[in-house]
Scaffold this motif. Sequence first.
Motif, PDB file in Angstrom:
ATOM      1  N   PRO C  21       0.836  -1.204   0.000  1.00 28.48           N
ATOM      2  CA  PRO C  21       0.000   0.000   0.000  1.00 28.48           C
ATOM      3  C   PRO C  21       0.872   1.257   0.000  1.00 28.48           C
ATOM      4  CG  PRO C  21      -0.777  -1.569   1.645  1.00 28.48           C
ATOM      5  CD  PRO C  21       0.500  -2.123   1.087  1.00 28.48           C
ATOM      6  N   GLY C  22       0.610   2.136  -0.933  1.00 27.33           N
ATOM      7  CA  GLY C  22       1.331   3.404  -0.955  1.00 27.33           C
ATOM      8  C   GLY C  22       2.689   3.347  -1.613  1.00 27.33           C
ATOM      9  N   CYS C  23       3.115   2.185  -2.082  1.00 30.43           N
ATOM     10  CA  CYS C  23       4.404   2.088  -2.774  1.00 30.43           C
ATOM     11  C   CYS C  23       4.369   2.962  -4.016  1.00 30.43           C
ATOM     12  CB  CYS C  23       4.666   0.638  -3.180  1.00 30.43           C
ATOM     13  SG  CYS C  23       6.146   0.473  -4.185  1.00 30.43           S
ATOM     14  N   MET C 129      12.947  -4.948  -2.108  1.00 27.85           N
ATOM     15  CA  MET C 129      12.644  -6.378  -2.244  1.00 27.85           C
ATOM     16  C   MET C 129      13.259  -7.233  -1.147  1.00 27.85           C
ATOM     17  SD  MET C 129      11.228  -8.835  -3.903  1.00 27.85           S
ATOM     18  CE  MET C 129      10.854  -8.772  -5.646  1.00 27.85           C
ATOM     19  N   THR C 130      14.471  -6.905  -0.759  1.00 28.04           N
ATOM     20  CA  THR C 130      15.143  -7.745   0.233  1.00 28.04           C
ATOM     21  C   THR C 130      14.925  -7.253   1.659  1.00 28.04           C
ATOM     22  OG1 THR C 130      17.132  -6.554  -0.438  1.00 28.04           O
ATOM     23  CG2 THR C 130      16.889  -8.787  -1.247  1.00 28.04           C
ATOM     24  N   GLY C 131      14.104  -6.217   1.817  1.00 26.44           N
ATOM     25  CA  GLY C 131      13.681  -5.875   3.164  1.00 26.44           C
ATOM     26  C   GLY C 131      14.356  -4.689   3.812  1.00 26.44           C
ATOM     27  N   GLY C 132      14.876  -3.778   3.000  1.00 30.23           N
ATOM     28  CA  GLY C 132      15.262  -2.508   3.593  1.00 30.23           C
ATOM     29  C   GLY C 132      16.724  -2.302   3.924  1.00 30.23           C
ATOM     30  N   GLN C 133      17.626  -2.903   3.154  1.00 30.27           N
ATOM     31  CA  GLN C 133      19.041  -2.572   3.309  1.00 30.27           C
ATOM     32  C   GLN C 133      19.304  -1.228   2.633  1.00 30.27           C
ATOM     33  OE1 GLN C 133      17.991  -5.512   1.760  1.00 30.27           O
ATOM     34  NE2 GLN C 133      17.824  -6.414   3.797  1.00 30.27           N
ATOM     35  N   SER C 201      10.829   7.491  -6.025  1.00 26.47           N
ATOM     36  CA  SER C 201       9.673   6.728  -5.588  1.00 26.47           C
ATOM     37  C   SER C 201       9.631   6.735  -4.060  1.00 26.47           C
ATOM     38  CB  SER C 201       9.798   5.302  -6.118  1.00 26.47           C
ATOM     39  OG  SER C 201       8.639   4.554  -5.846  1.00 26.47           O
ATOM     40  N   ILE C 202       8.649   6.094  -3.507  1.00 28.17           N
ATOM     41  CA  ILE C 202       8.655   5.958  -2.051  1.00 28.17           C
ATOM     42  C   ILE C 202       8.434   4.500  -1.665  1.00 28.17           C
ATOM     43  CG2 ILE C 202       7.915   8.325  -1.532  1.00 28.17           C
ATOM     44  CD1 ILE C 202       5.102   7.206  -1.039  1.00 28.17           C
ATOM     45  N   CYS C 203       9.137   4.090  -0.614  1.00 29.47           N
ATOM     46  CA  CYS C 203       8.965   2.759  -0.044  1.00 29.47           C
ATOM     47  C   CYS C 203       8.524   2.946   1.402  1.00 29.47           C
ATOM     48  CB  CYS C 203      10.273   1.972  -0.081  1.00 29.47           C
ATOM     49  SG  CYS C 203      10.211   0.408   0.851  1.00 29.47           S
ATOM     50  N   PRO C 204       7.218   3.070   1.585  1.00 31.08           N
ATOM     51  CA  PRO C 204       6.750   3.277   2.963  1.00 31.08           C
ATOM     52  C   PRO C 204       7.073   2.091   3.867  1.00 31.08           C
ATOM     53  CG  PRO C 204       4.892   3.158   1.400  1.00 31.08           C
ATOM     54  CD  PRO C 204       6.146   3.109   0.594  1.00 31.08           C
ATOM     55  N   THR C 205       7.047   0.893   3.315  1.00 29.82           N
ATOM     56  CA  THR C 205       7.210  -0.307   4.139  1.00 29.82           C
ATOM     57  C   THR C 205       8.575  -0.375   4.808  1.00 29.82           C
ATOM     58  OG1 THR C 205       5.689  -1.468   2.696  1.00 29.82           O
ATOM     59  CG2 THR C 205       7.078  -2.841   4.115  1.00 29.82           C
ATOM     60  N   TYR C 206       9.615  -0.151   4.048  1.00 31.60           N
ATOM     61  CA  TYR C 206      10.938  -0.265   4.663  1.00 31.60           C
ATOM     62  C   TYR C 206      11.610   1.083   4.901  1.00 31.60           C
ATOM     63  CZ  TYR C 206      10.316  -5.183   4.020  1.00 31.60           C
ATOM     64  OH  TYR C 206       9.807  -6.449   4.089  1.00 31.60           O
TER      65      TYR C 206
END
Lengths: 181, 181, 271, 271, 69, 69, 377, 377
Positions: C21-23, C129-133, C201-206
């Motif tokens: 959501p929000g990506c 994709m790999t979780g926020g490195q 872009s934005i990556c709200p998740t990580y």
Amino acid sequence: MSKQLELRLSGSGGQGLITAGIILAEAALKDDKNAIQTQSYGPEARGGASKAEVIISEDSIDFPKVTLPNMTLALTQIASDKYIKDISVDGTVIVDESITLPETLKAKHIYRVPIIKTAINEVGKEIVANIVALGLIVGLTGIVTEGSLEAAIMARIPKGTEDLNRLALQKGYELAKTLQK
Amino acid sequence: MSKQLELRLSGSGGQGLITAGIILAEAALKDDKNAIQTQSYGPEARGGASKAEVIISEDSIDFPKVTLPNMTLALTQIASDKYIKDISVDGTVIVDESITLPETLKAKHIYRVPIIKTAINEVGKEIVANIVALGLIVGLTGIVTEGSLEAAIMARIPKGTEDLNRLALQKGYELAKTLQK
Amino acid sequence: MNHPLVEGFFRMDKFPHIWCPGCGHGIIMASIARAIEKIGLDKDKVCIVSGIGCSSRAPGYMDFNTLHTTHGRALAFATGVKLANPELEVIVIAGDGDLSAIGGNHLIHAARRNIGITTICFNNNIYGMTGGQYSPTTPTKEKGTTAPYGNIDKPFDITQLAIGAGATYAAKTTAYHVPQMDKLIETAIRHKGFSMVEAISICPTYYGRKNKKGSVVDMMTFLKDSFIDVKVAEKLPPEKKEGKFLMGEFINKAEPEYTEQYDQIIASQKK
Amino acid sequence: MNHPLVEGFFRMDKFPHIWCPGCGHGIIMASIARAIEKIGLDKDKVCIVSGIGCSSRAPGYMDFNTLHTTHGRALAFATGVKLANPELEVIVIAGDGDLSAIGGNHLIHAARRNIGITTICFNNNIYGMTGGQYSPTTPTKEKGTTAPYGNIDKPFDITQLAIGAGATYAAKTTAYHVPQMDKLIETAIRHKGFSMVEAISICPTYYGRKNKKGSVVDMMTFLKDSFIDVKVAEKLPPEKKEGKFLMGEFINKAEPEYTEQYDQIIASQKK
Amino acid sequence: MADSKDNLTIHINESWCKGCGICIAFCPKKVLGFNENGKVTMLDRENCIKCGMCQMRCPDFAIFLGGKE
Amino acid sequence: MADSKDNLTIHINESWCKGCGICIAFCPKKVLGFNENGKVTMLDRENCIKCGMCQMRCPDFAIFLGGKE
Amino acid sequence: MAKKVKFLQGNEACVEGALMAGMTFYSGYPITPSTEIAELSAERLPRIGGKFIQMEDEIAGIAAAIGASLTGAKAMTATSGPGFSLKQENIGYAALTEIPVVIVNVQRGGPSTGLPTAPGQGDLMQAMWGTHGDHPVICLTPDSVRETFDLTIRAFNLAEKYRTPVILLTDEITGHMREKIEIPDASEVEIYNRIKPEPGSDYKAYKVVDGDIVPKMADFGSGFRYHVTGLMHDETGFPSNSTKNAGILMDRLMAKITDNLDDIITFEEIETADADYLIVAYGGTARTAKAAVKKLRAEGIKVGLFRPITVWPFPEAALYKLSEQVKDIIVAELNYGQMKLEVERVVKNNAPVRFCGKANGEVLTPEELIQKFKEVL
Amino acid sequence: MAKKVKFLQGNEACVEGALMAGMTFYSGYPITPSTEIAELSAERLPRIGGKFIQMEDEIAGIAAAIGASLTGAKAMTATSGPGFSLKQENIGYAALTEIPVVIVNVQRGGPSTGLPTAPGQGDLMQAMWGTHGDHPVICLTPDSVRETFDLTIRAFNLAEKYRTPVILLTDEITGHMREKIEIPDASEVEIYNRIKPEPGSDYKAYKVVDGDIVPKMADFGSGFRYHVTGLMHDETGFPSNSTKNAGILMDRLMAKITDNLDDIITFEEIETADADYLIVAYGGTARTAKAAVKKLRAEGIKVGLFRPITVWPFPEAALYKLSEQVKDIIVAELNYGQMKLEVERVVKNNAPVRFCGKANGEVLTPEELIQKFKEVL
Ligand SMILES: Cc1ncc(C[n+]2csc(CCOP(=O)(O)OP(=O)(O)O)c2C)c(N)n1
Ligand SMILES: Cc1ncc(C[n+]2csc(CCOP(=O)(O)OP(=O)(O)O)c2C)c(N)n1
Ligand code: SF4
Ligand code: SF4
Ligand code: SF4
Ligand code: SF4
Ligand code: SF4
Ligand code: SF4
Ligand SMILES: [Mg+2]
Ligand SMILES: [Mg+2]
């Protein structure tokens, strides 16, 4: 309960079910049991359903994955649709009350419980639904001692949220009691 | 000469000995013989000695490398020092007259021949020393026919240098005659 | 009734897409499709190439000739596609990690060759994709799972990197500034030679969570408030530019395109 | 009597070196040693790292801690050396191919991080070691064994590439302009953070021969006549700059160095 | 290194010289040349100004200024 | 695409909407909001100016202008 | 039919073969001792309207070739050990996405940079196992210049037929030696082209239809807009997390090879009919073995040569049969016994398996092989 | 001695083990399912004065680790299949230059990008053969979280002792599962450190002295100015074109392993003493096998498990011995039978070798293995 609990927790990414799985396992260790926790990772997790599995046993655990759980819990419809089907015939299914279950589902106990609503309304934070769920599971199964569970919870949660989580746990136990009668 | 000629040509990078080897082999093909040419490559070639080897045979050639040549030719001292030692006892060694040979060297024929001087003084270009050398080798061995050799040379050299190369070849044959008497 | 853009340019049965959501990635993907629509390209002659990453999942949704390759290598694959068939309009979609970390070499060489490929970088300043490195564009001091104490790397300005490598078209835009993005992507696709649009872009998740950037809307608001067009900026007093990032066209020049040059060699050598 | 530089800074028993007559690489290698001598570095604390290529053979001759790695990867290895032991003065020697073709990614990332490594590029505009294939710096239209009809690639300006990537020190010089080279290399080594000196070399054996550049002396004369210092150029009228290349310092700025930044993290975290 | 120029003179290591001719071409005083082996040789030691450019540009470390002895 | 604005209206594909709130926050007329499922909903169709910004910024293709029918 | 007799290096013959097979695209990065393949391709391709590009590294070299193949080009890349190591990830990509491409590895000496100008055969196992994960592999090893020509054509044919990367594993010996070669007329050479879907037909990019061996392959740009991914995918080509689909895909990929061994495997047998002893050798070292067999036969020793031409899949059945007949087997190769492991596996207890080899950058001489042979017998 | 009981993922245990072994340097590039190793290293290393760096790609990840090791650091890098493929060239470099480094490969599903979040064991052969040319290889496979901890320590120890890259080959199963682990006290753990030359001593960088197994290794910067190259080199470390030197070097490198099999090889045997049937399994799949053995034994079937812990060098001798005793062998692994090939080679005709595996991203269940077991018996 059988000597070995094979539990599957599922929900959406942010619901903290993996943490719940770890906490339960750590509580089991405190009780001198063995425990293994596994989970599903990766892109499926984006948006979709996430899954944590815990095996708790008195014996050493060889095969680490849950094949046919004797207890499953689902907090979202998507998770339920994906993971709830697999359950041993003498197993227990617990889902949030918002979830519709397939009519074909067969299990010894099937419970629809207001887990999320309890977290929101009675504890005050949706985020602790996972702890409510833990209380519920342990209340039902006694798979770990209450003392160990509380200690395990306290060790994993952010500082300052102790009371919130204790309350959530309490509410979980209470939910369990409503089912057991 | 034996049915199979195993020839090693050596000198410095720019002396065209690899080309000479290819030409000789191509001449052999024109005579319906078999031929294989190999060479040493690479960083050793920077500054150091370069080496081309040719096997010419009436039969098919299985093993492509020269192990013990029955004829070796060297145009520089460095090349001679490195490569001239290996020679079959009934073989022929040819070096430029500027080269000093080890006294221990054993071969049926050992010739020191003014190849480079001939190229410079009698043909007019040091660069054709390789062709002089070819004339010399073929003059001595008859391993390919003169017609094939000339045709092979003409096919490989830059346009406009035909006469120069023909002259160099001639001088090579002449050098061979001086040795054979 | 269906979304007209989806109906025309996407593989509808693959929706809803996997992005969070929000990506911001979905916004940029839509912009690419609008640019293709605007230019009126033949869908059969468009090839979209990506590497691996959240952003690189885009081609799977887009109804063209689509190629999801290995991490970082999209431009190398795309170079083969374009050179072998210059008739194809080749567009590369790449995350900041894909394009500027593991894929950095292919970026600078594609830019150098001025080969007719358009690259759209979905830059969320993180490896989603790999979780926020942290990625090569994560700002200094910000956190990633592999920069728990704050990143000490200096970030690339990917646009400047491409220019340093010889790009003939390079522009920057953000997921907030969609009308500008549409235009820049359109111009980039029309450009002869290598072109790149760096779309923030934005990556709200990580990225957002890890760096306490607030809600999706907060992150979009940040883009809105922090970027100003280079052309506008030229006329602004220094104090108004402080702490701002520049966007817009940074270079746009005409130079011979690679595959056309190659065709000339063929023309001169073919018997 | 022996060459004093050789005696002091080289492995004499490895000489004469393998490079071809007139190869510019030896000139640049000497300049590095002079700069080290000038600065007075402890030989035990100098580490020279290279990849693969004619230029990359240099470390074998130099009497320091020397590391001849895989093609293109010198800067990646060097990053490990430097970060693990920041006390070492790490100097990377790399050919144009090694540094900007296969190794391009490591170059831009080392520059971006501003890690305290000095890179000296021996740029002969060709792949010497493998026999004269065109490189990313071969000028357009020139020939290589793999560009028999003239190269259609646009060459990198490696210095500009490094700057685009964030280098804090970047300079260019030539094998003819040795006094300037000495100075630039010295400044580069003294620089805190990533520094690069692009030293234009000559490869008479392949580049020269293939492109009919005449003798070694002709090639050196070309360097002499074609390069002017940026600072000088600033003051020249356009007609005097036509067809000329610029050399000298292109960027020199102070920014935090990577390993020092890391040490601060350690200081804040170490218990 | 402390030598004053007076004590210096050009030394040649013929076995390292590859005869590229760079030192010869760019010697400001044109005092260097080739010998019969194609190696460098000092033709006019008197007029050498000991500028060191030959040494600096020799790719082979074959020519250098050193003490007289 | 040839539709004049009059024939257009906002459509919402609720099953694709992920409830990020972008369209809502940046709608110039503030005519959008969340429904009880956390999905977007049109609150005030009258005041929508059909500027299309919601459509442009929706990452999920869940809101768009389309024919009225 | 006029045949062109030429005197070529193996590397040159490789390019001649590739052109005859229909190569229209070459992308690579130079490395000794393979560089002549790039150089000759650069010269020849534009003349037939084909494309050559020198990429920034070996990874890009194979990536561009795969990209080109997707547009319908027959594409090749060539390298040697260090570059072959770098290409491994994308070899796996081509295998999983079933994109035909020919990869030439002209083997040199040693691990790492090793002995760049010397011969070696140390990449045999890497050709099979170099990329991560299970994947189909076809690998061919010529022992002469002419066979380099033939096998390059065969490599393209197999790549097209089985939609898979095919590795032509040569070595410095055959790559750099010059030998007589009669170039056959194009009409004599069988060329296989990938099967493309009928224009306008219903197309599932990864579905095998009509008893085909592999899915039909549409050129990018030809009107079939499909998706290619290195993720596990279903018949449509789109990613799928389903383990069932993954199993179906992987089984199909592996079976392409295992179901068609008879079509893929070739080998040469010399003097094996009555052989009591067997030499197993391949590539450049087979030349040594051939010379040795001749000499040993001349001495009356009943020795034969088994030469795998297709080394992967390994010609197990044929070798097993021979192993039942012979008293002893000696494997000759320029490494520490890579094929020997495979031979041991295959022949079980039928015959002892000995080894004769080295990995120091030298070729094996017939004399060395004969000596070793006599030592152990 | 107070032991710390923790509940950790295999990946976390790997970092704990590395730190206990003395790791002071980590460089890598993130990739599922290995990323936690990088993340935890990033967090923990600065606290002990160590260094973590996220490099631009996997090639740089291993390169930096090798560079760091040369300065005396104990260095590690971790990855999964695609990254492991990219690291191959530099694994060979570390092997030839004899620079200790630990490479962790947490295996995931499939070739290419495959199934990034699913388990697999398809890189077993690659761990041995992935880089070009012959080279020494040590590869360890843990089957539990605790063993991941132990084997990481062992990997560092072996790397230091044999001056060679050591591969810790885990898989998504053990990497991601959380299990109880008692972290031993540092005093209970044996740590091996590379032998360094005495300051000021005469030093030939690649000469083995004093009955050492490998040359002493000086830290860069410690006063020994020596040369390291990936070219063939002599005892001084300088490049040498001599085939004699190349032979000496290569023989020595290979012999480091083959002469010390007893020290390097470890394996586990369960219920093998009276076994009529043998299951061979390793890594995560060994857990399946252990469960299966228990169930089968409960049914009275005399089955045992042979679990190679060191998979390279392969525990040939021990397996051979068992193969003389049992009637049937079944190899269980998550691939198309990679270890099966090795088992076949080793046991020859002693027992038939069957296979039970899959490579679709699923784990093998005890039930599946039991079923297969019963099918073939
Ligand atoms: C060779 C290889 N290395 C690493 C990975 C793991 N990986 C997949 S995507 C990714 C980074 C993604 O970041 P970015 O390109 O910025 O895309 P985003 O997900 O942020 O859109 C990484 C490290 C991989 N798939 N292959
Ligand atoms: C991975 C790999 N690819 C290719 C090569 C072959 N190779 C060695 S050096 C080199 C290029 C050398 O060019 P450059 O770096 O410019 O150095 P120069 O020789 O010109 O000084 C190449 C392509 C190699 N050794 N390793
Ligand atoms: S992880 Fe970040 S980049 Fe990836 S889909 Fe989610 S928001 Fe987008
Ligand atoms: S080939 Fe060129 S770069 Fe290499 S040593 Fe010779 S002149 Fe120098
Ligand atoms: S020192 Fe100067 S003047 Fe003397 S020889 Fe050398 S270059 Fe010429
Ligand atoms: S520059 Fe050096 S190598 Fe060249 S001629 Fe002069 S002394 Fe000899
Ligand atoms: S079209 Fe414009 S006004 Fe209407 S809802 Fe969308 S953003 Fe708001
Ligand atoms: S922007 Fe799209 S996904 Fe987000 S709330 Fe609006 S309609 Fe839903
Ligand atoms: Mg990103
Ligand atoms: Mg170069």
